[in-house]
Every structure is written in C-alpha cells, then in structure tokens.
Scaffold this motif. Structure first.
Motif, PDB file in Angstrom:
ATOM      1  N   CYS A   1       0.885  -1.253  -0.132  1.00 38.98           N
ATOM      2  CA  CYS A   1      -0.161  -0.010  -0.020  1.00 38.98           C
ATOM      3  C   CYS A   1       0.979   1.151   0.148  1.00 38.98           C
ATOM      4  N   PRO A   2       1.077   1.576  -1.204  1.00 38.70           N
ATOM      5  CA  PRO A   2       2.155   2.869  -1.300  1.00 38.70           C
ATOM      6  C   PRO A   2       1.534   4.336  -1.022  1.00 38.70           C
ATOM      7  N   PHE A   3       1.252   4.630   0.119  1.00 39.99           N
ATOM      8  CA  PHE A   3       0.423   5.667   0.608  1.00 39.99           C
ATOM      9  C   PHE A   3       0.917   6.380   1.586  1.00 39.99           C
ATOM     10  N   SER A   4       0.980   8.001   1.447  1.00 36.72           N
ATOM     11  CA  SER A   4       1.521   8.754   2.465  1.00 36.72           C
ATOM     12  C   SER A   4       0.663   9.768   2.511  1.00 36.72           C
ATOM     13  N   ASP A  19       5.207   6.563   0.701  1.00 35.86           N
ATOM     14  CA  ASP A  19       4.954   5.888  -0.168  1.00 35.86           C
ATOM     15  C   ASP A  19       5.635   4.960  -1.147  1.00 35.86           C
ATOM     16  N   ASP A  61       1.592  -1.988  -6.461  1.00 39.17           N
ATOM     17  CA  ASP A  61       0.722  -0.916  -6.641  1.00 39.17           C
ATOM     18  C   ASP A  61      -0.842  -1.375  -6.641  1.00 39.17           C
ATOM     19  N   LEU A 105      -5.212   5.444  -5.344  1.00 40.64           N
ATOM     20  CA  LEU A 105      -4.448   6.465  -4.856  1.00 40.64           C
ATOM     21  C   LEU A 105      -4.254   7.663  -5.727  1.00 40.64           C
ATOM     22  N   GLY A 139       3.997   2.602   3.394  1.00 42.30           N
ATOM     23  CA  GLY A 139       2.778   3.524   3.600  1.00 42.30           C
ATOM     24  C   GLY A 139       2.829   3.859   5.120  1.00 42.30           C
ATOM     25  N   ASN A 142      10.350   5.195   5.170  1.00 45.70           N
ATOM     26  CA  ASN A 142      10.560   6.290   4.284  1.00 45.70           C
ATOM     27  C   ASN A 142      11.805   6.219   3.593  1.00 45.70           C
TER      28      ASN A 142
END
Length: 317
Positions: A19-22, A31, A59, A65, A110, A288
C-alpha cells in the motif's frame, strides 16, 4: 519452538498487500516503502520460510491513490480525510479477502493511517482478535484532540469508536466500525504521547508499555504481560511502526524519536508473537526511503524485511 498456526489454513500462505500511501502525514516518500521492501527480496524471504505467496503487485491500491479531481478540504483539523478514507476502506477489503481465505496477511505501508483499513479487515474475519501496537506514538488522537490533523496519528481512535469519530460526527469515515475494545489493545514502545492521548489512554484503562517499562522489566517480561493482558487464545493483529525502534536502528522514518527499542528488542517482539501460533495479520509501517542517506535507507529496509521474517517464524536454531 513456534506453536502450530491455530487460525491459518494449509498450505500456509502469506497474503501480501502493498500500500504505497503517504496521505495520512505530510512527508513525501513513505509511499515508496512497499516497493523498496519487495525489490529488496522480501517475497523470496517469505517463500524460503515455507509459505506460498499471494501477491498482486506493490501498486495493488494504485487506482485508489490517483486523485479524481474531487476537492478534499480539511474537516476540522483533519487533513486529506476523503483520500485517507477511500484508501483505507479499500485496504480493509483487500485484507479481509486474504484473511477470509485463511492466509496470514502482511501489509506493507505506507503511513500508519492505513491501520484503519488493516485492522478493520482483520477484525471482520476475526472479531475476537487482539491488537498489539508497536510504536513510539499512541496514534489515538481523535478529530477533537489532534494537534496536527495528520490522520496517521488517529487510526486507533476510529477503530475504538471514540467521541468525535462516529458516523454522525464524521460521515466521511462512516464505513469504519468500532471493532476494537480497549481491553484487547496493548501498546509497546511508547515514548511520545500528546496530552489528549494521555487522557484517552487513562480514561479507557488501555494497557501501555512505554520505554520506561521496557527498561524496568525487560522486553521478555513486557511481551509476556502484553500477551496475558489481551488473552492467550485470541488471534493477533500486530501493527509495527518502525519508529518504535531507536533512530540509530531504523533511521529512515518520518517521526523518529530517540530512546526507542533496540534491534534485538524489536525482533524479540516479533519472534515471541510468532511463537504463539496466533498471528493472523501483520503491518510494517512508516519506512520512508526518501529520508536519510543510502546506507540508512538500506539499513531500515533490511530491518523491515527481518521483522517480517521473524513474525512469520524465522528462528536461529
């Protein structure tokens, strides 16, 4: 020696959710954590432990996203509330899809706002589960108490259904059910708590092991007390923010706080929980890769990989 898995189906399968989320916090780069973990060889690590791997790609939530152009103004202090809600809701569905097949779900973040989704998905399958939260921070601010409005500091409050988080008060997060009970939550590693969070923790009598307790009792005793508190028969969701570790151990994270868990203390937690045979879901959050030089990034990613391996049963002997 690890106990047989009590809740997972054979053949043992790890359901990997990248889950590439920021969006739950302001620092870019978190992310990229999931892809770094995957490209470093994490899937091969897991296969070497005897698991089959169910992975749809780093992804997997990419379409959630991408902004559709809808305005996302603050709600009170909360920043990017609609985006966070959209992503975590879909994440909950993905986690549940893996859990409902008897897989051990591993979510790679994430930022920690994602736990709204991971815990919701796990508890839908295992409503009597316990949540063990490893973090420098309690992440239990509500929309009424948050100083910053960053939702990575609020997921636990939504999962508990605290004042300020109800469907009536904030319908944008109306999909989140209060699946978590205070007596089935335990923290390890706390050392940076806001005043509002301290009040919440005391009012709800939530079991917390700060770094003071780790120093006083030792990590072995702390983990035993944590497991005793939540109950020795429940499925376990382990949510591990790498900032629980001291910045000298895991430097590439967005809200580092000095005085954290050592390398061995962090790994002991995952090893001891693996030994119970009751782990059903694991989060590795807040790596990160944009923070720090190349060696510190490699160090932090490597630790993320080894935490996953230990949680999934890797032992020295």
């Amino acid at each position: 020696m690890a106990a047989p898995h009590q809740f997972l189906k054979s053949p043992l399968t790890a359901g990997i959710v990248g889950c590439p989320f920021s969006g739950g916090q302001p620092k870019a780069g978190v992310d990229a954590g999931p892809l770094e973990l995957i490209e470093s060889g994490l899937l091969d690590d897991i296969k070497a432990l005897g698991y089959e791997v169910d992975f749809q790609g780093a992804d997997t939530l990419a379409h959630a996203l991408v902004s559709d152009g809808t305005a996302d103004p603050d709600i009170g202090k909360l920043k990017k509330p609609r985006l966070v809600s959209k992503v975590t809701k879909e994440l909950a569905e993905r986690v549940y899809a893996h859990s409902s097949k008897g897989q051990l779900t591993v979510t790679l973040g994430g930022d920690h706002s994602l736990a709204m989704g991971t815990v919701s998905g796990t508890f839908k399958q295992y409503p009597e589960a316990a949540l063990i939260w490893i973090d420098a921070h309690a992440d239990i601010n509500t929309p009424l108490t948050t100083p910053s409005g960053n939702l990575h500091g609020c997921p636990v409050s939504f999962l508990l259904g605290l004042p300020g988080t109800s469907k009536e008060e904030i319908p944008e997060f109306g999909w989140i059910e209060p699946v978590l009970k205070p007596e089935r939550l335990v923290y390890i590693g706390l050392r940076d708590i806001d005043a509002g969070e301290r009040k919440i923790l005391k009012e709800h009598n939530i079991k917390c092991f700060s770094m003071f307790h780790v120093d006083k009792y030792g990590i072995g005793a702390v983990v035993e007390m944590a497991l005793d508190h939540v109950g020795r028969q429940r499925p376990i969701h382990l949510s591990f923010d790498v900032d629980a570790l001291d910045p000298e151990v895991a430097p590439s994270t967005g809200t580092a706080v000095r005085g954290g868990l050592t390398f061995r203390e962090g790994h002991y937690i995952t090893e001891a929980i693996a030994e119970t045979g009751r782990l059903v879901s694991l989060d590795i959050m807040e790596i990160n890769p944009s923070l720090g030089h190349e060696l510190s990034v490699q160090q932090t990613v490597s630790i993320g990989r080894s935490l996953v391996r230990c949680a999934l049963g890797e032992t020295l002997l």
